[in-house]
Write an enzyme that holds these catalytic residues in place. Structure first.
Site, PDB file in Angstrom:
ATOM      1  N   HIS A   1     -81.242  55.519 -40.359  1.00  0.00           N
ATOM      2  CA  HIS A   1     -81.073  55.664 -38.912  1.00  0.00           C
ATOM      3  C   HIS A   1     -79.893  56.584 -38.606  1.00  0.00           C
ATOM      4  O   HIS A   1     -78.996  56.730 -39.426  1.00  0.00           O
ATOM      5  CB  HIS A   1     -80.691  54.320 -38.268  1.00  0.00           C
ATOM      6  CG  HIS A   1     -81.618  53.188 -38.517  1.00  0.00           C
ATOM      7  ND1 HIS A   1     -82.581  52.809 -37.613  1.00  0.00           N
ATOM      8  CD2 HIS A   1     -81.714  52.325 -39.554  1.00  0.00           C
ATOM      9  CE1 HIS A   1     -83.229  51.747 -38.082  1.00  0.00           C
ATOM     10  NE2 HIS A   1     -82.728  51.434 -39.265  1.00  0.00           N
ATOM     11  N   TYR A   2     -79.871  57.142 -37.372  1.00  0.00           N
ATOM     12  CA  TYR A   2     -78.607  57.624 -36.832  1.00  0.00           C
ATOM     13  C   TYR A   2     -78.200  56.715 -35.684  1.00  0.00           C
ATOM     14  O   TYR A   2     -79.026  56.055 -35.053  1.00  0.00           O
ATOM     15  CB  TYR A   2     -78.643  59.089 -36.407  1.00  0.00           C
ATOM     16  CG  TYR A   2     -79.668  59.503 -35.388  1.00  0.00           C
ATOM     17  CD1 TYR A   2     -79.715  58.946 -34.122  1.00  0.00           C
ATOM     18  CD2 TYR A   2     -80.583  60.516 -35.687  1.00  0.00           C
ATOM     19  CE1 TYR A   2     -80.642  59.362 -33.185  1.00  0.00           C
ATOM     20  CE2 TYR A   2     -81.518  60.933 -34.761  1.00  0.00           C
ATOM     21  CZ  TYR A   2     -81.546  60.353 -33.506  1.00  0.00           C
ATOM     22  OH  TYR A   2     -82.474  60.757 -32.606  1.00  0.00           O
ATOM     23  N   THR A   3     -76.893  56.710 -35.416  1.00  0.00           N
ATOM     24  CA  THR A   3     -76.359  55.782 -34.414  1.00  0.00           C
ATOM     25  C   THR A   3     -76.510  56.301 -32.982  1.00  0.00           C
ATOM     26  O   THR A   3     -76.366  55.534 -32.036  1.00  0.00           O
ATOM     27  CB  THR A   3     -74.853  55.563 -34.656  1.00  0.00           C
ATOM     28  OG1 THR A   3     -74.208  56.848 -34.632  1.00  0.00           O
ATOM     29  CG2 THR A   3     -74.603  54.886 -35.996  1.00  0.00           C
TER      30      THR A   3
ATOM     31  N   GLU B   1     -77.208  52.818 -40.976  1.00  0.00           N
ATOM     32  CA  GLU B   1     -76.935  53.603 -39.767  1.00  0.00           C
ATOM     33  C   GLU B   1     -75.902  54.677 -40.094  1.00  0.00           C
ATOM     34  O   GLU B   1     -74.819  54.369 -40.600  1.00  0.00           O
ATOM     35  CB  GLU B   1     -76.382  52.713 -38.649  1.00  0.00           C
ATOM     36  CG  GLU B   1     -77.410  51.806 -38.002  1.00  0.00           C
ATOM     37  CD  GLU B   1     -78.219  52.501 -36.902  1.00  0.00           C
ATOM     38  OE1 GLU B   1     -77.981  53.696 -36.645  1.00  0.00           O
ATOM     39  OE2 GLU B   1     -79.093  51.827 -36.323  1.00  0.00           O
TER      40      GLU B   1
ATOM     41  N   HIS C   1     -86.420  55.732 -39.478  1.00  0.00           N
ATOM     42  CA  HIS C   1     -86.830  54.869 -38.363  1.00  0.00           C
ATOM     43  C   HIS C   1     -88.020  55.490 -37.639  1.00  0.00           C
ATOM     44  O   HIS C   1     -88.913  54.794 -37.154  1.00  0.00           O
ATOM     45  CB  HIS C   1     -85.639  54.679 -37.402  1.00  0.00           C
ATOM     46  CG  HIS C   1     -85.736  53.464 -36.554  1.00  0.00           C
ATOM     47  ND1 HIS C   1     -84.794  53.162 -35.599  1.00  0.00           N
ATOM     48  CD2 HIS C   1     -86.670  52.483 -36.480  1.00  0.00           C
ATOM     49  CE1 HIS C   1     -85.149  52.038 -34.994  1.00  0.00           C
ATOM     50  NE2 HIS C   1     -86.275  51.614 -35.507  1.00  0.00           N
TER      51      HIS C   1
ATOM     52  N   ASP D   1     -84.989  58.923 -34.985  1.00  0.00           N
ATOM     53  CA  ASP D   1     -83.954  59.001 -36.030  1.00  0.00           C
ATOM     54  C   ASP D   1     -84.566  58.760 -37.413  1.00  0.00           C
ATOM     55  O   ASP D   1     -85.527  58.004 -37.523  1.00  0.00           O
ATOM     56  CB  ASP D   1     -82.818  57.990 -35.750  1.00  0.00           C
ATOM     57  CG  ASP D   1     -83.262  56.540 -35.623  1.00  0.00           C
ATOM     58  OD1 ASP D   1     -84.329  56.283 -35.034  1.00  0.00           O
ATOM     59  OD2 ASP D   1     -82.550  55.662 -36.127  1.00  0.00           O
TER      60      ASP D   1
HETATM   61 ZN   LIG Z   1     -82.837  53.660 -35.718  1.00  0.00          ZN
END
Ligand SMILES: [Zn+2]
Length: 277
Positions: free
Chosen positions: A37-39, A107, A178, A188
């Site tokens: 993921h990215y935040t 993340e 994700h 993401d």
């Molecule tokens: Zn995510």
């Protein structure tokens, strides 16, 4: 950098990585997948502190900041709340609905998609982002062209090392974004994250994966905004022997990300497939 896992905690040779336990977790996790993921946040917000709050209602097992610093928020044998509504079919045909029950989540601190403003780039909050840290690319699931903040080398190295430790400890069948498990709803980690190169490095492979190809054209190759020679060029000619990642095909044309010297995606567009090997 080298990590290993002991009692479901990530550690270096000398100590566990910093731990900030999130209350947004629970139930037994038997990890089968790893989700990236990215935040969607900036450098001023420590997302592990956000996950620490009950009101956040979300969490992930690991958070990696821009400088590569890593924090664990949930032990790897406990379900964290990072995937939301999601689905995946495993290699043995098992259908998973809601990947939290089967996946470790990482993340990575990154703004995600960026918009142009006054000739520069801004995040969804309006924060300016240095143009040298931005690529322009199209998301593989058709999010319109926009800017994407690049991931730092320190982040990439930390996530590779953490993923290697996770894959050594648990029977991880696959690594997905994700966006792969919630297409259309989530974007993401997006096109700035080179998933093929990442997976190859986690597995210790030198090659960049099936989608990696090389330009074979002594005069270089034009890259265009669409799948025919009538579309405008989006960049200078790509030199002979440049490495690209192929994302999709339309007739003889291929939509590619052009890789820079360090193997990271630099820009994207359509090229004629006859000149790729
Ligand atoms: Zn995510």
């Amino acid at each position: 950098m080298d990590f290993h896992i002991d009692h479901h905690r990530l550690r270096t040779d000398s100590a566990n990585v910093p731990y900030m336990g999130s209350p947004n977790a629970g139930g037994v996790l038997k990890p089968r997948f790893l989700i990236i993921h990215y935040t969607a946040s900036g450098p001023d917000a420590d997302i592990s502190k956000y996950f620490f709050q009950k009101s956040a209602n979300v969490s992930a097992h690991l958070v990696v900041r821009r400088d590569g610093a890593i924090t664990q928020c949930v032990p790897f044998n406990v379900v964290a709340w990072h995937a939301g509504k999601s689905q995946w079919t495993g290699k043995d045909g098992t259908y998973y609905s809601g990947l939290n029950n089967a996946a470790i989540g990482i993340e990575i601190e990154n703004w995600g998609p960026l918009n142009k403003s006054d000739g520069g780039w801004v995040s969804w909050t309006g924060a300016p982002v240095d143009g040298s840290k931005v690529i322009e690319a199209r998301h593989k699931f058709g999010v319109p062209d926009c800017g994407w903040e690049v991931f730092t080398t320190a982040q990439i190295e930390t996530v590779i090392a953490a993923a290697q430790a996770i894959c050594a400890e648990y029977p991880i069948e696959d690594i997905m974004g994700h966006d792969d498990i919630a297409p259309g709803r989530k974007s993401d980690p997006g096109p700035a994250w080179d998933m093929n190169a990442f997976k190859a490095k986690v597995k210790g492979e030198a090659e960049i994966g099936d989608a990696g190809m090389v330009v074979h054209s002594s005069s270089g190759l034009n890259i265009r905004s669409g799948a025919s020679a009538s579309f405008p060029k989006v960049h200078d000619i790509i030199p002979d022997r440049t490495r690209v990642l192929v994302h999709e095909a339309s007739g003889k044309w291929r939509y590619v990300s052009v890789l820079n010297a360090s193997g990271q995606p630099d820009f994207s567009g359509w090229v004629h497939g006859d000149w790729l090997k």
